[in-house]
Design an enzyme around this catalytic site. Sequence first.
Site, PDB file in Angstrom:
ATOM      1  N   SER A 176       2.141  -9.094  -2.528  1.00 11.09           N
ATOM      2  CA  SER A 176       2.242  -7.655  -2.320  1.00 11.09           C
ATOM      3  C   SER A 176       0.916  -7.016  -1.917  1.00 11.09           C
ATOM      4  O   SER A 176       0.880  -6.110  -1.081  1.00 11.09           O
ATOM      5  CB  SER A 176       2.781  -6.974  -3.582  1.00 11.09           C
ATOM      6  OG  SER A 176       4.067  -7.448  -3.892  1.00 11.09           O
ATOM      7  N   HIS A 195      -1.508  -3.530  -5.237  1.00 13.91           N
ATOM      8  CA  HIS A 195      -0.935  -2.690  -4.192  1.00 13.91           C
ATOM      9  C   HIS A 195      -1.961  -1.691  -3.669  1.00 13.91           C
ATOM     10  O   HIS A 195      -2.179  -1.575  -2.454  1.00 13.91           O
ATOM     11  CB  HIS A 195       0.283  -1.946  -4.730  1.00 13.91           C
ATOM     12  CG  HIS A 195       1.481  -2.811  -4.910  1.00 13.91           C
ATOM     13  ND1 HIS A 195       2.766  -2.300  -4.972  1.00 13.91           N
ATOM     14  CD2 HIS A 195       1.613  -4.152  -5.041  1.00 13.91           C
ATOM     15  CE1 HIS A 195       3.630  -3.288  -5.132  1.00 13.91           C
ATOM     16  NE2 HIS A 195       2.949  -4.419  -5.189  1.00 13.91           N
TER      17      HIS A 195
END
Length: 201
Positions: free
Chosen positions: A126, A177
């Site tokens: 991610s 993230h």
Amino acid sequence: MFIRTESFQQFIRSYPIVTTILALQFGLWLLFALPIPLIQLGHDHLVGFNYGVAAGEWWRLITPVFLHGSLTHILFNSMSLFLFAPALEHLLGKVRFLIIYLGAGFIGNLGTYWVEPLEYVHVGASGAIFGLFGVYLYLVLFKPHMMDRGNSQVILTILAVSVIMTFVNSNINIMAHLFGLIGGMLLAPLTLVFHSKKRRY
């Protein structure tokens, strides 16, 4: 730009780096799904583990990018790669795309190490994927001539939803993230500096 119409063979030929990443992470997921102690020990030495990083195991800042915790996890990240990575590999070229992908993943994991406690354990692509969104965001904000309005709106919408979901869903590495996104934006001008201004998406 984000609609895939290639055949399987065309995709492999056109996007070899994206294809290799997808194959590698699926291969590793299948390997580490085997209930064999030695293989599981190998997995434990590759996951993101802040205490391990603090002890000098610096490879843990990169290897988690290729590991996933569940079938749903790897399918979601692989679909994101399949949809959004090819255009950047085409735009940047193989080497610069790989620098962005691994660099953003590294920065995301480094941010995780800085912020999260030593016992924190994590896996997933991610952070690297958010790095790709960071490149797109840089293009939208600072190189608008390189993307048409429709694709810019798609990127901004998907990024907004992704950031919101980062804070809504549980078991999300929020730092990976956010730092991955920042890393992509920081690396974007370095990889685009010599790029032709005539190319547009």
